[in-house]
Design an enzyme around this catalytic site. Sequence first.
Site, PDB file in Angstrom:
ATOM      1  N   HIS A 188      -2.957   7.095   7.231  1.00  0.00           N
ATOM      2  CA  HIS A 188      -1.961   8.038   6.688  1.00  0.00           C
ATOM      3  C   HIS A 188      -2.646   9.338   6.258  1.00  0.00           C
ATOM      4  O   HIS A 188      -2.079  10.430   6.423  1.00  0.00           O
ATOM      5  CB  HIS A 188      -1.247   7.443   5.479  1.00  0.00           C
ATOM      6  CG  HIS A 188      -0.036   6.605   5.807  1.00  0.00           C
ATOM      7  ND1 HIS A 188       1.045   7.091   6.496  1.00  0.00           N
ATOM      8  CD2 HIS A 188       0.264   5.319   5.518  1.00  0.00           C
ATOM      9  CE1 HIS A 188       1.970   6.133   6.626  1.00  0.00           C
ATOM     10  NE2 HIS A 188       1.515   5.047   6.048  1.00  0.00           N
ATOM     11  N   GLN A 213       2.735  10.096   1.875  1.00  0.00           N
ATOM     12  CA  GLN A 213       4.056   9.458   1.958  1.00  0.00           C
ATOM     13  C   GLN A 213       4.977   9.891   0.817  1.00  0.00           C
ATOM     14  O   GLN A 213       6.195   9.701   0.911  1.00  0.00           O
ATOM     15  CB  GLN A 213       3.918   7.927   1.944  1.00  0.00           C
ATOM     16  CG  GLN A 213       3.264   7.366   3.202  1.00  0.00           C
ATOM     17  CD  GLN A 213       3.128   5.865   3.145  1.00  0.00           C
ATOM     18  OE1 GLN A 213       2.187   5.344   2.548  1.00  0.00           O
ATOM     19  NE2 GLN A 213       4.054   5.150   3.739  1.00  0.00           N
ATOM     20  N   CYS A 268       5.787  -0.189   7.669  1.00  0.00           N
ATOM     21  CA  CYS A 268       5.428   1.046   6.962  1.00  0.00           C
ATOM     22  C   CYS A 268       6.624   1.462   6.114  1.00  0.00           C
ATOM     23  O   CYS A 268       7.760   1.455   6.608  1.00  0.00           O
ATOM     24  CB  CYS A 268       5.074   2.143   7.967  1.00  0.00           C
ATOM     25  SG  CYS A 268       4.582   3.696   7.199  1.00  0.00           S
ATOM     26  N   LEU A 269       6.350   1.837   4.873  1.00  0.00           N
ATOM     27  CA  LEU A 269       7.452   2.234   3.997  1.00  0.00           C
ATOM     28  C   LEU A 269       8.081   3.553   4.465  1.00  0.00           C
ATOM     29  O   LEU A 269       9.203   3.853   4.085  1.00  0.00           O
ATOM     30  CB  LEU A 269       6.951   2.351   2.547  1.00  0.00           C
ATOM     31  CG  LEU A 269       6.452   1.024   1.934  1.00  0.00           C
ATOM     32  CD1 LEU A 269       5.874   1.268   0.543  1.00  0.00           C
ATOM     33  CD2 LEU A 269       7.569  -0.020   1.885  1.00  0.00           C
ATOM     34  N   HIS A 317      -4.665   1.032   7.504  1.00  0.00           N
ATOM     35  CA  HIS A 317      -3.335   1.646   7.666  1.00  0.00           C
ATOM     36  C   HIS A 317      -3.182   2.824   6.697  1.00  0.00           C
ATOM     37  O   HIS A 317      -2.706   3.890   7.070  1.00  0.00           O
ATOM     38  CB  HIS A 317      -2.279   0.562   7.402  1.00  0.00           C
ATOM     39  CG  HIS A 317      -0.857   1.007   7.397  1.00  0.00           C
ATOM     40  ND1 HIS A 317       0.072   0.568   8.325  1.00  0.00           N
ATOM     41  CD2 HIS A 317      -0.171   1.842   6.569  1.00  0.00           C
ATOM     42  CE1 HIS A 317       1.246   1.115   8.069  1.00  0.00           C
ATOM     43  NE2 HIS A 317       1.125   1.895   6.993  1.00  0.00           N
ATOM     44  N   GLU A 318      -3.642   2.629   5.442  1.00  0.00           N
ATOM     45  CA  GLU A 318      -3.479   3.696   4.429  1.00  0.00           C
ATOM     46  C   GLU A 318      -4.408   4.880   4.719  1.00  0.00           C
ATOM     47  O   GLU A 318      -3.990   6.042   4.576  1.00  0.00           O
ATOM     48  CB  GLU A 318      -3.738   3.143   3.017  1.00  0.00           C
ATOM     49  CG  GLU A 318      -2.820   2.012   2.584  1.00  0.00           C
ATOM     50  CD  GLU A 318      -1.346   2.300   2.802  1.00  0.00           C
ATOM     51  OE1 GLU A 318      -0.937   3.474   2.736  1.00  0.00           O
ATOM     52  OE2 GLU A 318      -0.588   1.353   3.057  1.00  0.00           O
ATOM     53  N   GLY A 327       0.840  -1.197   0.000  1.00  0.00           N
ATOM     54  CA  GLY A 327       0.000   0.000   0.000  1.00  0.00           C
ATOM     55  C   GLY A 327       0.875   1.246   0.000  1.00  0.00           C
ATOM     56  O   GLY A 327       2.087   1.167   0.246  1.00  0.00           O
TER      57      GLY A 327
HETATM   58  O1  K1U Z   1       1.664   2.409   3.890  1.00  0.00           O
HETATM   59  C1  K1U Z   1       2.748   1.845   3.844  1.00  0.00           C
HETATM   60  O2  K1U Z   1       3.709   2.321   4.428  1.00  0.00           O
HETATM   61  C2  K1U Z   1       2.890   0.540   3.125  1.00  0.00           C
HETATM   62  C3  K1U Z   1       2.878  -0.651   4.046  1.00  0.00           C
HETATM   63  C4  K1U Z   1       1.443  -1.146   4.150  1.00  0.00           C
HETATM   64  C5  K1U Z   1       1.130  -2.108   5.259  1.00  0.00           C
HETATM   65  C6  K1U Z   1       1.959  -3.134   5.633  1.00  0.00           C
HETATM   66  C7  K1U Z   1       1.604  -4.006   6.647  1.00  0.00           C
HETATM   67  C8  K1U Z   1       0.413  -3.852   7.269  1.00  0.00           C
HETATM   68  C9  K1U Z   1      -0.412  -2.829   6.921  1.00  0.00           C
HETATM   69  C10 K1U Z   1      -0.058  -1.955   5.899  1.00  0.00           C
HETATM   70  C11 K1U Z   1       3.783  -1.719   3.451  1.00  0.00           C
HETATM   71  O3  K1U Z   1       3.556  -2.164   2.381  1.00  0.00           O
HETATM   72  S1  K1U Z   1       5.144  -2.236   4.380  1.00  0.00           S
HETATM   73  C12 K1U Z   1       5.844  -3.552   3.388  1.00  0.00           C
HETATM   74  C13 K1U Z   1       5.078  -4.813   3.441  1.00  0.00           C
HETATM   75  O4  K1U Z   1       4.245  -5.002   4.299  1.00  0.00           O
HETATM   76  C14 K1U Z   1       5.312  -5.888   2.456  1.00  0.00           C
HETATM   77  C15 K1U Z   1       6.319  -5.804   1.542  1.00  0.00           C
HETATM   78  C16 K1U Z   1       6.522  -6.824   0.611  1.00  0.00           C
HETATM   79  C17 K1U Z   1       5.703  -7.910   0.616  1.00  0.00           C
HETATM   80  C18 K1U Z   1       4.690  -8.015   1.521  1.00  0.00           C
HETATM   81  C19 K1U Z   1       4.491  -7.000   2.446  1.00  0.00           C
HETATM   82 ZN    ZN Z   2       2.550   3.265   6.193  1.00  0.00          ZN
END
Ligand code: K1U
Ligand code: ZN
Length: 170
Positions: free
Chosen positions: A138, A50, A92-93, A134-135, A45
Amino acid sequence: MKRPILIHPDLRLKKVAEPVADISDELRKLADDMLETMYDAPGIGLAAPQVGINSRLIVMDCVKEGTPKPYVMFNPRVIARSEEKNVYEEGCLSIPEQYGEVTRPAEVDVQWIDRDGKEHVEAFDKLWATCVQHEIDHLDGKLFIDYLSPMKRQMITRKMQKLKRERARV
Ligand code: K1U
Ligand code: ZN
């Protein structure tokens, strides 16, 4: 075009984002850039704040293998939530390599406008429900670490400050 992702702490991640009035070509291009940025990261997401844009736009795709299922959501809104809760270890990225358990409603109904201006309502569960909440957080200036204890939040924030100092040096 990939866009740089802001790293916490950053005041732009704490603002409430503005609703989108008209879906312009510029906003459609932003959505495409956000999907490219999300897949490249990789992530499941991404929210416009972000990438430094204060608009209510999120993208997500929680398909791990097989045919991708990208969502582009303008002005997304949770209109119903289940009593049942789910706990998920979120990342979270904008807070790289840090994780924490967050409890959220297990199922949510979300309303949004797509890139063609069409309104949708859909029910999400499992990882999709966690991700869409989560999004949307944000867009309201809220990060997953805001659900953690003050001590864990402070520890993660200090690590991110150090990471940003190190990145600024090179
Ligand atoms: O919003 C963001 O920062 C993105 C975030 C979203 C998220 C992750 C986990 C739970 C809720 C929301 C991410 O994508 S972090 C990376 C991640 O979870 C992932 C990366 C590669 C493969 C699978 C998952
Ligand atoms: Zn996030």
